[in-house]
Design an enzyme around this catalytic site. Structure first.
Site, PDB file in Angstrom:
ATOM      1  N   HIS A 192       0.816  -1.223   0.000  1.00  0.00           N
ATOM      2  CA  HIS A 192       0.000   0.000   0.000  1.00  0.00           C
ATOM      3  C   HIS A 192       0.843   1.264   0.000  1.00  0.00           C
ATOM      4  O   HIS A 192       0.446   2.287  -0.532  1.00  0.00           O
ATOM      5  CB  HIS A 192      -1.007  -0.037   1.147  1.00  0.00           C
ATOM      6  CG  HIS A 192      -2.146  -0.949   0.827  1.00  0.00           C
ATOM      7  ND1 HIS A 192      -2.219  -2.232   1.299  1.00  0.00           N
ATOM      8  CD2 HIS A 192      -3.197  -0.789  -0.004  1.00  0.00           C
ATOM      9  CE1 HIS A 192      -3.289  -2.813   0.801  1.00  0.00           C
ATOM     10  NE2 HIS A 192      -3.912  -1.959   0.008  1.00  0.00           N
ATOM     11  N   GLU A 434     -11.110 -10.357  -5.079  1.00  0.00           N
ATOM     12  CA  GLU A 434      -9.673 -10.273  -4.818  1.00  0.00           C
ATOM     13  C   GLU A 434      -9.160 -11.477  -4.051  1.00  0.00           C
ATOM     14  O   GLU A 434      -8.049 -11.470  -3.533  1.00  0.00           O
ATOM     15  CB  GLU A 434      -9.328  -8.966  -4.103  1.00  0.00           C
ATOM     16  CG  GLU A 434     -10.095  -8.693  -2.834  1.00  0.00           C
ATOM     17  CD  GLU A 434      -9.732  -7.351  -2.196  1.00  0.00           C
ATOM     18  OE1 GLU A 434      -8.704  -6.748  -2.552  1.00  0.00           O
ATOM     19  OE2 GLU A 434     -10.498  -6.904  -1.318  1.00  0.00           O
ATOM     20  N   ASP A 458      -4.444  -8.086  -4.430  1.00  0.00           N
ATOM     21  CA  ASP A 458      -4.633  -9.172  -3.467  1.00  0.00           C
ATOM     22  C   ASP A 458      -4.857 -10.503  -4.174  1.00  0.00           C
ATOM     23  O   ASP A 458      -4.396 -11.536  -3.706  1.00  0.00           O
ATOM     24  CB  ASP A 458      -5.821  -8.863  -2.548  1.00  0.00           C
ATOM     25  CG  ASP A 458      -5.392  -7.969  -1.400  1.00  0.00           C
ATOM     26  OD1 ASP A 458      -4.341  -8.237  -0.805  1.00  0.00           O
ATOM     27  OD2 ASP A 458      -6.100  -6.980  -1.126  1.00  0.00           O
ATOM     28  N   CYS A 505      -9.596  -2.791 -10.558  1.00  0.00           N
ATOM     29  CA  CYS A 505      -9.020  -1.636  -9.873  1.00  0.00           C
ATOM     30  C   CYS A 505      -7.649  -1.948  -9.276  1.00  0.00           C
ATOM     31  O   CYS A 505      -7.049  -1.104  -8.631  1.00  0.00           O
ATOM     32  CB  CYS A 505      -9.960  -1.096  -8.808  1.00  0.00           C
ATOM     33  SG  CYS A 505     -10.304  -2.295  -7.514  1.00  0.00           S
TER      34      CYS A 505
HETATM   35  C1  PEP Z   1      -6.473  -4.916  -4.807  1.00  0.00           C
HETATM   36  O1  PEP Z   1      -6.314  -5.751  -3.905  1.00  0.00           O
HETATM   37  O2  PEP Z   1      -6.185  -5.136  -6.001  1.00  0.00           O
HETATM   38  C2  PEP Z   1      -7.008  -3.585  -4.505  1.00  0.00           C
HETATM   39  C3  PEP Z   1      -7.297  -2.736  -5.460  1.00  0.00           C
HETATM   40  O3  PEP Z   1      -7.154  -3.251  -3.207  1.00  0.00           O
HETATM   41  P1  PEP Z   1      -5.922  -2.826  -2.263  1.00  0.00           P
HETATM   42  O4  PEP Z   1      -4.724  -2.636  -3.149  1.00  0.00           O
HETATM   43  O5  PEP Z   1      -6.313  -1.591  -1.565  1.00  0.00           O
HETATM   44  O6  PEP Z   1      -5.791  -4.008  -1.366  1.00  0.00           O
HETATM   45 MG    MG Z   2      -7.174  -5.476  -1.949  1.00  0.00          MG
END
Ligand code: PEP
Ligand code: MG
Length: 580
Positions: A192, A434, A458, A505
């Site tokens: 993150h 995910e 994820d 996403c």
């Molecule tokens: C993901 O897991 O791809 C996602 C977009 O969520 P995050 O990166 O916030 O876990």
């Molecule tokens: Mg995620």
């Protein structure tokens, strides 16, 4: 100049002076002193150690009175360490040889000393690193109140070098507007912290191993986030070369900005929707300036990570309303809080977990803290009257979790209705796909939601059993592994056949070598950090669907990720040679 290679996670080249942070976001300024002052600094070290030692002794006695002598022995290590003359001698040697101030010498020595413990294989000895940090803080406190300077008080722009940064630290540091770039010892491409740096448009390299032991505060450092390289103390001609590289990248960005008002459609006219990922409501403006048609992922947990108190329902409502108003009717998908794992909310931190990515995170945390979850759902529903909002639940692994979350949402809407609030009853409800579990049950899940958003960050880590934040296994983290590619296809197929919306996403949505594959699988909605929107649009506008379909069919037949990668690289190069 020395050069370290890591994982480039946010593109761009920046040059500046380094600030090496410890875990407290503070720094000790590098100060060198005239030789006649060195004796004074050496004596200061003796006095500092003596003061720290008597403080520990007092604390130990006070603690023993309350908790017994056995427990008070935890102070024994600190006392013993402070009494040992060896560390003091080494610090005094640094002062004599390098003309350092006492504070800076203590901080340099303690950092190296702590690192030695962190690198030990025995968990017991690794734990000692925390004691060393404790002792360091104590010593610096005693060496003089001005020794430590908060990063937020910086008056110049700097490159932040740290062992690791949490997502919230990254956000807080950016608030100072003084950070040119980040470089960390730990971390992977979809950690993150990396995502946040990308979102902020700040060049960053992570997974650099022992960078913090090579760089001292005040060194000149170049961060090349495009190529994953950090250069330490380059000479004048090397600096010039990096400057011209930086200027070239600015030109490329400028050229891409001209695409802003053109549609994101393939050469043969297939329309694609490009959305932005945001962490804070004000990020909407940057998204729109880059040509986003809305927001496909609002990582709402960052409202909880920015320090201070937990936002109330009212404060959350204001944030969602602000984002919706800035979007002026364009869609906003709010993901309910995805805290836990690497995004820890300070006020609610429970016992550390053995495997936090497999632990109490995300929707699980919400379903175990219903008043907390309820407040967020109320805030979102109250804001729904101010624009085009969708609600998305993260980390769903089974249909019952989705049903429980929807049940809470229904309760909240009934409550709001009774209280006389106006809101949008039919706000779309979706889930992040995910986890492999959700991907495998995509068809059943699709029947109970309005949309899917594929979270590849994820999905890759859970499918391949590779921690997304761990640089030691970063080469194994690959979205083009055939297992992941097959799951992606299953999810898109399920959504299409059940006639629900599907977008992506995760970071894979912005990877240019994946664009043809994803279009060919049937994906028509991509959500990404705003900085990647212009280059993705350029890619989409260069592709013909006949090619995308052919490429996807072929890519699904390979047995190894290397074959998939090489093939996609080759096909992408045929279309836009400069992106691979
Ligand atoms: C993901 O897991 O791809 C996602 C977009 O969520 P995050 O990166 O916030 O876990
Ligand atoms: Mg995620």
């Amino acid at each position: 100049m020395s050069v370290k290679r890591g994982i480039g996670v946010s593109p761009g080249v920046v040059i500046g002076r380094a600030v090496v942070l410890d875990t407290e976001e503070t720094r000790v300024p590098k100060r060198t002193l005239p030789t006649e002052q060195l004796e004074h600094e050496s004596q200061l070290v003796d006095r500092t150690f003596a003061a720290a030692r008597s403080e520990v002794a007092l604390e130990r006695a006070a603690f023993a009175e309350r908790a017994g002598t056995e427990l008070a022995d935890i102070f024994g290590f600190h006392e013993g360490w402070l009494a040992d003359p060896k560390p003091r001698k080494e610090i005094q040697q640094l002062i004599q040889e390098k003309n350092y101030s006492a504070a800076y010498a203590i901080s340099v020595f303690m950092r190296r000393y702590r690192r030695r413990f962190q690198e030990m294989t025995s968990p017991f000895l690794q734990e000692r690193a925390k004691d060393i940090l404790d002792i360091e803080k104590r010593l610096l406190r005693h060496v003089g109140a001005e020794a430590r300077q908060d990063i937020t008080e910086l008056d110049e722009q700097v490159i932040v070098v740290a062992h690791d940064l949490t997502p919230s630290q990254t956000v807080m540091l950016d608030r100072t507007r003084r950070v040119l770039g980040f470089a960390t010892d730990l971390g992977g491409a979809t950690s993150h912290t990396a995502i946040v740096a990308r979102g902020l448009g700040i060049p960053a390299v992570v997974g650099l191993g022992n960078l913090t032991s090579l760089v001292s505060g005040g060194d000149t450092v170049v961060i090349d986030g495009t190529h994953g390289v950090v250069a330490i103390n380059p000479d004048a001609s090397q600096i010039e070369a990096y400057k011209s590289q930086a200027a070239q990248q600015v030109e490329v960005q400028h050229a891409l900005s001209e695409l802003r008002d053109l549609p994101a459609e393939t050469k043969d006219g297939v329309k694609v929707t490009l959305l932005g990922n945001i962490e804070f409501p004000e990020d909407v403006e940057v998204c729109l300036s880059k040509g986003a048609e809305g927001v496909g992922l609002f990582r709402s947990e960052f409202l909880f990570l920015q320090g201070g108190a937990e936002p109330s329902e009212e404060e959350q409502f204001q944030s969602y309303r602000q984002a919706l108003e800035l979007l002026g009717g364009r869609p906003l998908i709010i993901r309910t809080v995805d805290l836990g794992a690497d995004k820890l909310f300070p006020g609610r931190q429970a016992e550390p977990e053995q495997n936090p990515f497999l632990g109490l995170r995300s929707i699980r945390l919400c379903l175990q803290n219903l008043p907390f979850f309820r407040a967020q759902l109320r805030a979102i529903m109250r804001a729904s009257n101010h624009g085009n909002v969708g609600i998305m639940f993260p980390l769903i692994t089974q249909i019952t979790e989705l049903r429980q979350a929807r049940y809470m949402l229904n309760l909240v809407t009934e409550e709001l209705e009774e209280e006389g609030y106006e809101f949008r009853y039919k706000a779309p409800v979706g889930i992040m796909v995910e986890t492999p579990a959700a991907a495998l049950c995509a068809r059943e899940l699709a029947r109970e939601v309005d949309f899917f958003s594929i979270g590849t960050n994820d999905l890759i880590q859970y499918t391949l059993a590779v921690d997304r934040t761990n640089e030691k296994v970063a080469t194994l983290y690959n979205g083009l592994n055939p297992a992941v590619v097959k799951l992606l296809k299953m999810v898109v197929d399920a959504a299409i056949s059940e006639k629900i919306d599907v977008s992506m996403c995760g970071e894979m949505a912005a990877d240019p070598i994946c664009t043809m594959l994803l279009l060919g699988m049937g994906l028509r909605k991509f959500s990404m950090v705003s900085g990647s929107i212009p280059s993705t649009k350029r890619m989409i506008r260069s592709i013909a669907m006949t090619d995308a379909n052919r490429v996807a069919t072929r890519a699904l037949q390979f047995e190894t990720e290397r074959e998939v990668m090489n093939y996609l690289r080759e096909e992408t190069r045929k279309i836009l040679p400069d992106v691979v």
